[in-house]
Design a protein around this motif. Structure first.
Motif, PDB file in Angstrom:
ATOM      1  N   ARG A 199     -18.388  51.845  60.295  1.00 39.89           N
ATOM      2  CA  ARG A 199     -17.636  53.258  60.109  1.00 39.89           C
ATOM      3  C   ARG A 199     -17.253  53.994  59.030  1.00 39.89           C
ATOM      4  NH1 ARG A 199     -14.810  50.306  65.352  1.00 39.89           N
ATOM      5  NH2 ARG A 199     -16.039  50.963  66.938  1.00 39.89           N
ATOM      6  N   SER A 200     -16.893  52.919  58.020  1.00 40.92           N
ATOM      7  CA  SER A 200     -16.339  53.314  56.613  1.00 40.92           C
ATOM      8  C   SER A 200     -17.448  54.302  56.058  1.00 40.92           C
ATOM      9  CB  SER A 200     -16.007  52.028  55.804  1.00 40.92           C
ATOM     10  OG  SER A 200     -15.869  52.740  54.480  1.00 40.92           O
ATOM     11  N   LEU A 206     -19.744  61.634  56.924  1.00 43.13           N
ATOM     12  CA  LEU A 206     -19.551  62.740  57.789  1.00 43.13           C
ATOM     13  C   LEU A 206     -18.510  63.700  57.141  1.00 43.13           C
ATOM     14  CD1 LEU A 206     -20.164  63.649  60.648  1.00 43.13           C
ATOM     15  CD2 LEU A 206     -18.009  62.346  61.367  1.00 43.13           C
ATOM     16  N   ALA A 207     -17.829  63.399  56.102  1.00 45.18           N
ATOM     17  CA  ALA A 207     -16.595  64.103  55.645  1.00 45.18           C
ATOM     18  C   ALA A 207     -16.996  65.706  55.306  1.00 45.18           C
ATOM     19  CB  ALA A 207     -16.068  63.460  54.488  1.00 45.18           C
ATOM     20  N   ASP A 271     -26.526  55.602  54.252  1.00 48.15           N
ATOM     21  CA  ASP A 271     -25.862  54.472  53.599  1.00 48.15           C
ATOM     22  C   ASP A 271     -24.915  54.819  52.435  1.00 48.15           C
ATOM     23  OD1 ASP A 271     -27.566  54.977  51.450  1.00 48.15           O
ATOM     24  OD2 ASP A 271     -28.971  53.227  52.112  1.00 48.15           O
ATOM     25  N   GLU A 272     -24.529  54.088  51.471  1.00 50.18           N
ATOM     26  CA  GLU A 272     -23.708  54.556  50.750  1.00 50.18           C
ATOM     27  C   GLU A 272     -24.437  54.867  49.402  1.00 50.18           C
ATOM     28  OE1 GLU A 272     -19.844  51.685  50.751  1.00 50.18           O
ATOM     29  OE2 GLU A 272     -21.605  50.647  50.494  1.00 50.18           O
ATOM     30  N   SER A 273     -25.859  55.142  49.591  1.00 50.56           N
ATOM     31  CA  SER A 273     -26.599  55.574  48.339  1.00 50.56           C
ATOM     32  C   SER A 273     -26.421  57.186  48.291  1.00 50.56           C
ATOM     33  CB  SER A 273     -28.145  55.440  48.354  1.00 50.56           C
ATOM     34  OG  SER A 273     -28.182  54.027  48.570  1.00 50.56           O
ATOM     35  N   PRO A 274     -26.868  58.071  47.152  1.00 49.06           N
ATOM     36  CA  PRO A 274     -26.818  59.177  46.979  1.00 49.06           C
ATOM     37  C   PRO A 274     -27.726  60.034  48.232  1.00 49.06           C
ATOM     38  CG  PRO A 274     -26.992  58.421  44.949  1.00 49.06           C
ATOM     39  CD  PRO A 274     -27.082  57.341  46.003  1.00 49.06           C
TER      40      PRO A 274
END
Length: 291
Positions: A199-200, A206-207, A271-274
């Protein structure tokens, strides 16, 4: 098969890949992009959906690098592409690679277009111009969320490619579209089992979208509240617009969209990638769990 939209559904299959990275115009990435497209075709995905304000020019190299997969824009902004130019680019690509390109259109967002006025009327006018220029209705799809645009997608396009929606919206859209038109919602996937971490990651991505009224108003129309939109999105909202978790949970979430009436689901790996990363290993994992 004589019905062109029915034939389109068969070509697209049940799953496609939505990617902002695949539309990159960086010449140094050309080989990587072409190899990724070819691999996605080999993995069995039926379509590549190019994120951002994409065009036929972004689709053409990927079509040349593959054999038969459909490549679509998701979306081409009507404010930033003149109908005559879009029609000419469509015709050129159709002449060289018949049937491979699908023109996805939408009104984008006021935040991204200074000329944003009366978006529905502008979309109707854009479709009129595409008709006059010879772009067939069955070769274009609309990023439709609300009822009026869904009716346009039914009556003047092959169907709808709604972005950032839920299975409940999919059922709503199917009711308006009827059985025949294509319904191909986008769905974000986080291949992470831990709920807090999944969710993080989802909230971080999503922000940006929660600042766009076209999306937030659609959520409010379909049962969410202002509190669901705060703080990057409630757990309820995150769980509604993402598939995350282990293989079974992800499969079940994707299946919920099909059960609600989707013909095809455009899967976006998050994911947390660009945002322009090509998550090739994650795409392989996704193909395995869908096999």
């Amino acid at each position: 098969m004589n019905n062109p939209v029915a034939s389109l559904k068969v070509r697209l299959g049940r799953y496609g890949i939505w990617s902002a990275g695949l539309r990159s115009e960086d010449p140094d990435r050309r080989s990587e992009l072409d190899e990724s497209a070819a691999e996605l075709e080999e993995l069995g995905f039926g379509a590549l959906w190019l994120g951002g304000n994409s065009s036929a020019a972004n689709a053409a190299p990927l079509i040349r690098a593959t054999k038969s997969i459909t490549v679509g824009t998701s979306i081409q902004s009507i404010w930033q592409h003149e109908p005559a130019d879009a029609a000419a680019a469509f015709a050129e690509l159709e002449a060289s690679h018949p049937g491979r390109f699908l023109l996805g259109l939408g009104v984008s967002h006021a935040k991204f277009a200074d000329q944003y006025r009366r978006p529905y009327a502008a979309l109707v006018g854009h479709l009129d111009a595409l008709d006059a220029a010879g772009v067939p209705a069955e070769r274009r799809v609309l990023a439709a969320l609300g009822p009026k645009n869904l009716e346009l997608a039914r009556d003047r396009a092959a169907g709808s490619i709604p972005y950032l929606v839920t299975p409940e919206h999919t059922a709503y859209a199917r009711e308006i579209l009827g059985e025949a038109p294509l319904l191909a919602p986008e769905l974000k996937v986080v291949l992470e089992r831990d709920p807090a971490r999944a969710r993080s990651v989802a909230r971080g991505y999503l922000a940006m979208y929660l600042s766009l009224p076209n999306y937030t108003n659609n959520f409010l129309r379909h049962g969410f509240t202002e509190s669901d939109l705060a703080g990057g999105g409630s757990d309820r909202l995150i769980d509604a617009v993402y598939a995350w978790g282990d293989e079974n949970r992800v499969r079940e979430r994707i299946a919920a969209f099909h059960a609600a009436g989707a013909d095809h689901v455009a899967l976006q790996l998050v994911d947390e990638s660009p945002r322009d990363t090509l998550p090739r290993e994650a795409w392989r994992r996704l193909a395995d769990l869908l096999a």
